[in-house]
Design an enzyme around this catalytic site. Structure first.
Site, PDB file in Angstrom:
ATOM      1  N   SER A 140       1.151  -1.353  -0.088  1.00 54.45           N
ATOM      2  CA  SER A 140      -0.072  -0.018   0.137  1.00 54.45           C
ATOM      3  C   SER A 140       0.957   1.366  -0.071  1.00 54.45           C
ATOM      4  O   SER A 140       1.425   1.372  -0.920  1.00 54.45           O
ATOM      5  CB  SER A 140      -0.930  -0.123   1.150  1.00 54.45           C
ATOM      6  OG  SER A 140      -1.786   1.000   1.235  1.00 54.45           O
ATOM      7  N   ASP A 157      -2.635   6.272  -3.515  1.00 53.62           N
ATOM      8  CA  ASP A 157      -1.458   5.639  -2.976  1.00 53.62           C
ATOM      9  C   ASP A 157      -1.142   4.418  -3.729  1.00 53.62           C
ATOM     10  O   ASP A 157      -1.914   4.257  -4.621  1.00 53.62           O
ATOM     11  CB  ASP A 157      -1.993   5.316  -1.473  1.00 53.62           C
ATOM     12  CG  ASP A 157      -2.877   4.114  -1.301  1.00 53.62           C
ATOM     13  OD1 ASP A 157      -3.660   4.034  -2.126  1.00 53.62           O
ATOM     14  OD2 ASP A 157      -2.663   3.521  -0.218  1.00 53.62           O
ATOM     15  N   ASP A 213      -1.604   1.321  -3.767  1.00 49.88           N
ATOM     16  CA  ASP A 213      -2.555   0.321  -4.239  1.00 49.88           C
ATOM     17  C   ASP A 213      -4.060   0.768  -4.690  1.00 49.88           C
ATOM     18  O   ASP A 213      -4.764   0.217  -4.688  1.00 49.88           O
ATOM     19  CB  ASP A 213      -2.626  -0.936  -3.052  1.00 49.88           C
ATOM     20  CG  ASP A 213      -3.260  -0.570  -1.794  1.00 49.88           C
ATOM     21  OD1 ASP A 213      -3.225   0.675  -1.450  1.00 49.88           O
ATOM     22  OD2 ASP A 213      -3.763  -1.370  -1.206  1.00 49.88           O
ATOM     23  N   ASP A 239      -6.273   2.155  -2.834  1.00 54.16           N
ATOM     24  CA  ASP A 239      -7.617   2.073  -1.967  1.00 54.16           C
ATOM     25  C   ASP A 239      -7.868   3.440  -1.306  1.00 54.16           C
ATOM     26  O   ASP A 239      -8.707   3.636  -0.476  1.00 54.16           O
ATOM     27  CB  ASP A 239      -7.591   0.986  -1.181  1.00 54.16           C
ATOM     28  CG  ASP A 239      -6.445   0.946  -0.160  1.00 54.16           C
ATOM     29  OD1 ASP A 239      -5.614   1.715  -0.127  1.00 54.16           O
ATOM     30  OD2 ASP A 239      -6.345   0.118   0.696  1.00 54.16           O
TER      31      ASP A 239
END
Length: 461
Positions: free
Chosen positions: A105, A247, A249, A251
């Site tokens: 992440s 960011d 990933d 999410d």
């Protein structure tokens, strides 16, 4: 603290430095075997989906996990680099038994992580993670070795990005368009580097793209949701109506208004909750947030008849509370916003489209919409720790916290907690006067460094 006492899983799956335990090929292979085992609850042919972000170490971990899963007689669906919420969505729509995300992440490039989604697209509950951990660390399934035609196969899903693109665009109101809107998007050289700009362009926006050239090592590096300075400069330079930073990933999303000012997850939740409530679509007039959310959010929602329910830090705990209570909007100050009517996890692109639709429909700039809440000054300090000891059991630290709480009274608050993903103690102090809260936060951080820092650990040996 939820999830404490386990050796592999933190608040967001397994995470650490890539190629150092537990983020090694060997452990990834065992995690794949354990996940395949707990996913085989019937006698039909099973399949598990694997996606990742753009980190170099993703190749190593993806291959090892795929091998482990196939060795248990379960097939693998490989989707390549794709946002975490896209992997949750595809796990559901492709009827996979589970989904795997290989991503750390927002963590720096040398790290990586592995997290799991259930068949329904939700992060696995603590109990199932504990069962997987038990299998990884023990030998209960070592002898389970299907042979011949029972061994699993791996397939690549070539149109994964296209499927997720269509899903995201379908959350945007059909009667609206982004025509005439100039939007800057910073994908942080992460998982949304293709799909992010694509979605905005196809809805009619004039798009300026940043952070869309991943090279395996530049993810989150001075860009994306954690470093919005480049986005702020680009919004001003291009005269854009709005900017969004994702960011690694994708999410989470952080926004920048047309004046170049950062708008965090708290302000976005306030804007969206108020709009949903006005349309009668905010279930039970409740917004779910974490203990990190600013006091200003609570006050703004109170004025509008919206109750804020708080959870521990971590989007998984927000989602668990939303499912338990039947609520449809929740999120974190860091920019994870969850619309359970659309997806089962935080989705930066869906959040962006919801906010942009509101700007178009109301014909109002983000700098005006954000005024719904007044953010109280908040200081957040991170202290690197050598060991995690229960905070109340550390006298100097407990005394510094008590002193700060007495000084603030009802006009502020203190929150001291360990990070679920890094060896850090996070010190947050909130109040009306910035100078006062900075001093209080510094005194707590100094006490923590003295009692829990690496030098304290060396002195106690």
């Amino acid at each position: 603290m939820p999830g404490e006492g386990r050796r592999l899983f933190g608040t967001d799956g397994v995470r650490g430095t890539a190629n150092v335990e537990p983020m090694t090929s060997e452990t990834a292979l065992r995690l794949g075997r354990a996940l395949a085992h707990v996913s085989k609850r019937s006698h039909r042919r099973h399949k598990i989906l694997i996606g990742k972000d753009t980190r170099l170490s993703g190749y190593m971990l993806e291959t090892a996990m795929s091998s482990g899963i196939c060795s248990m007689g379960v097939d693998v669906l490989l989707v390549g680099p794709l946002p975490t919420p896209g992997i949750a969505f595809l796990t559901r729509t492709l009827r996979a038994d589970a989904g795997v995300v290989i991503s750390a992440s927002h963590n720096p490039f040398p790290d990586n992580g592995i997290k799991f989604f259930s068949q329904a697209g939700f992060k696995l509950p603590d109990e199932l993670e504990e069962e997987i951990e038990h299998l990884v660390l023990g030998d209960a399934i070592d002898a389970l070795r299907p042979t011949a035609t029972e061994i699993g196969k791996a397939f690549r899903i070539d149109d994964a990005v296209g499927r997720y693109n269509v899903f995201v665009k379908n959350t945007f109101p059909r009667h609206l368009t982004l025509d005439g809107m100039r939007i800057v998007i910073d994908c942080g050289h992460g998982a949304a580097y293709r799909v992010g700009p694509e979605v905005l362009e196809e809805l009619g926006a004039e798009v300026v793209s940043l952070g869309v050239d991943p090279d395996g090592s530049n993810i989150n590096q001075g860009c994306g949701a954690l470093h919005p300075e480049g986005l702020q400069a680009a919004v001003r330079r291009h005269g854009a109506q709005v900017g969004v930073a994702l960011d690694g990933d994708a999410d989470r999303a952080i926004f920048v208004d047309e004046q170049g000012q950062v708008v965090d997850g708290d302000a976005v939740m306030a804007i969206l909750a108020d709009d949903l409530r006005a349309r009668g679509e905010l279930r039970q007039s409740i917004l779910v947030a974490t203990v990190m959310s600013n006091l200003g959010l609570h006050l703004a929602m109170q004025e509008r008849g919206i109750q804020v329910v708080t959870t521990p830090v971590g989007d998984r705990y927000v989602v668990e509370e939303m499912v338990r209570g039947g609520y449809n909007l929740g999120g974190e100050q860091s920019g994870h916003i969850v619309f359970l009517d659309h997806n089962t996890t935080g989705d930066g692109l869906i959040t962006a489209l919801a906010l942009f639709a509101l700007m178009v429909e109301k014909g109002r700039p983000l700098s005006e919409l954000r005024r719904i809440m007044r953010r109280l000054p908040q200081i957040l300090l991170n202290v690197r720790v050598a060991a995690r000891r229960d905070v109340p059991s550390v006298p100097p630290l407990a005394a510094a916290i008590a002193k700060a709480e007495r000084a603030l009274g009802a006009r502020g608050r203190v929150l001291v907690r360990y990070s679920g993903t890094e060896p850090l103690l996070r010190v947050m102090v909130e109040g009306e006067r910035e100078g006062e809260i900075r001093d209080l936060a510094e005194s707590i951080a100094a006490a923590a460094r003295g009692a829990l820092g690496e030098s304290a650990a060396a002195a106690s040996k």
